[in-house]
Design a protein around this motif. Structure first.
Motif, PDB file in Angstrom:
ATOM      1  N   MET A  55      67.088  14.190   0.324  1.00 41.39           N
ATOM      2  CA  MET A  55      65.630  14.318   0.252  1.00 41.39           C
ATOM      3  C   MET A  55      64.965  12.978   0.562  1.00 41.39           C
ATOM      4  SD  MET A  55      64.444  17.292  -0.441  1.00 41.39           S
ATOM      5  CE  MET A  55      64.556  18.787  -1.410  1.00 41.39           C
ATOM      6  N   MET A  98      52.376  12.179   5.522  1.00 41.08           N
ATOM      7  CA  MET A  98      51.875  13.547   5.598  1.00 41.08           C
ATOM      8  C   MET A  98      50.462  13.587   6.142  1.00 41.08           C
ATOM      9  SD  MET A  98      53.506  15.254   2.173  1.00 41.08           S
ATOM     10  CE  MET A  98      52.731  16.836   2.437  1.00 41.08           C
TER      11      MET A  98
ATOM     12  N   MET B  98      56.368  19.206   8.077  1.00 40.57           N
ATOM     13  CA  MET B  98      55.445  19.021   6.956  1.00 40.57           C
ATOM     14  C   MET B  98      55.934  19.760   5.722  1.00 40.57           C
ATOM     15  SD  MET B  98      51.740  19.036   8.832  1.00 40.57           S
ATOM     16  CE  MET B  98      50.846  18.886   7.312  1.00 40.57           C
ATOM     17  N   GLN B 100      58.995  20.383   4.967  1.00 37.08           N
ATOM     18  CA  GLN B 100      60.108  19.601   4.449  1.00 37.08           C
ATOM     19  C   GLN B 100      59.614  18.399   3.660  1.00 37.08           C
ATOM     20  OE1 GLN B 100      62.580  18.056   7.548  1.00 37.08           O
ATOM     21  NE2 GLN B 100      64.143  19.609   7.226  1.00 37.08           N
ATOM     22  N   LEU B 101      58.668  17.714   4.263  1.00 38.56           N
ATOM     23  CA  LEU B 101      58.108  16.542   3.589  1.00 38.56           C
ATOM     24  C   LEU B 101      57.507  16.938   2.261  1.00 38.56           C
ATOM     25  CD1 LEU B 101      56.195  14.092   5.903  1.00 38.56           C
ATOM     26  CD2 LEU B 101      58.203  13.717   4.491  1.00 38.56           C
ATOM     27  N   GLN B 102      56.847  18.081   2.253  1.00 44.21           N
ATOM     28  CA  GLN B 102      56.218  18.536   1.017  1.00 44.21           C
ATOM     29  C   GLN B 102      57.284  18.775  -0.050  1.00 44.21           C
ATOM     30  OE1 GLN B 102      52.778  18.764   0.320  1.00 44.21           O
ATOM     31  NE2 GLN B 102      53.788  18.745  -1.667  1.00 44.21           N
ATOM     32  N   GLU B 103      58.388  19.332   0.380  1.00 40.90           N
ATOM     33  CA  GLU B 103      59.487  19.582  -0.544  1.00 40.90           C
ATOM     34  C   GLU B 103      59.982  18.264  -1.137  1.00 40.90           C
ATOM     35  OE1 GLU B 103      63.667  21.767  -0.152  1.00 40.90           O
ATOM     36  OE2 GLU B 103      62.330  22.149   1.552  1.00 40.90           O
ATOM     37  N   CYS B 104      60.173  17.298  -0.277  1.00 42.09           N
ATOM     38  CA  CYS B 104      60.604  15.975  -0.737  1.00 42.09           C
ATOM     39  C   CYS B 104      59.572  15.410  -1.694  1.00 42.09           C
ATOM     40  CB  CYS B 104      60.762  15.024   0.434  1.00 42.09           C
ATOM     41  SG  CYS B 104      61.949  15.574   1.659  1.00 42.09           S
TER      42      CYS B 104
END
Lengths: 129, 129
Positions: A55, A98, B98, B100-104
DNA sequence: TCTTGACCTAGAGACGACTCTAGTTCCTAG
DNA sequence: CTAGGAACTAGAGTCGTCTCTAGGTCAAGA
């Protein structure tokens, strides 16, 4: 429950190569034991830790910084503030990333809209409207 | 209005090196003219185009794909559907990125919260509560 | 005239993160 | 006993994206 490197590769999505690379880079919270024949033996904890590292990597944390974080965790209690600092700093970077991505997305969406309009207008002209 | 490479570097944020690199890679919609002494002369249009390329790069479009897009634009009318395809495909990738980034981000935020709680609890114990 | 600074080219170098190679060991099944 | 497959090591190679170097041109100002 103990796992071979291949099994860990399977359930993390990392390659066997990458797993050895990560270990060499010092980003495993507790060092991997070796079984008969010098083979690596992983635990579920290792897998969990790796998933977090994934992650962090996915969100752009460089390997050396993951290593710094890992070292703090390895050292044990007492350095939570430093760990927090690393995480917060990274959080901020991800936030910016983001925002940037969103900006790009807006532009792309705008362009897609324009092209769609154009393509549709051509299409309807072609069928005689 | 014509601009030198240095001026373009200034207003795009790209380095002079990067500008020459991009040109060599063929990602300038109309080729740059040369002034006296073989110096590059850019127009505002070039700057605008570069700004879009920067957006595409920032959002992870690889140089070769930007080149393909650029070539289509250079070819002129008639290939709008292909351009649209490239853009839509990229849009989808950005969307995934995005997510994925949000998940991170969620994970990081969770961890930050945990560490903050912990650090605070230590702090209040230290001042005798 | 001399220097400074911006620009030019071609090509080498840097960097991060893997990925792959070569040569070996070990276990299991046929 | 042999073949296959998974693992091991050290170190080299790859890929993408710049970034820098070397050696040069050119124009303007002191």
């Amino acid at each position: 429950m103990s796992l071979s490197i291949g099994q860990v590769a399977e359930r993390t999505g990392l390659s066997v190569h990458a797993l050895r690379f990560y270990e060499k880079e010092g980003i495993l919270a507790n060092q991997v034991h070796r079984g008969p024949g010098g083979r690596r033996v992983y635990t579920q904890q290792d897998v969990d830790w790796l998933r977090m590292c994934i992650m962090l990597r996915m969100s752009g944390m460089p390997v050396p910084e993951i290593r710094r974080y890992t070292e703090l965790v390895r050292q044990g209690d007492g350095n939570e503030l430093q760990r927090l600092d690393i995480l917060k700093e990274h959080q901020e970077r991800v936030r910016q990333q983001m925002a940037q991505l969103q900006e790009c997305m807006d532009l792309i969406t705008y362009k897609v809209g324009k092209y769609e309009d154009y393509v549709n207008s051509i299409a309807s002209r072609a069928i005689g409207q």
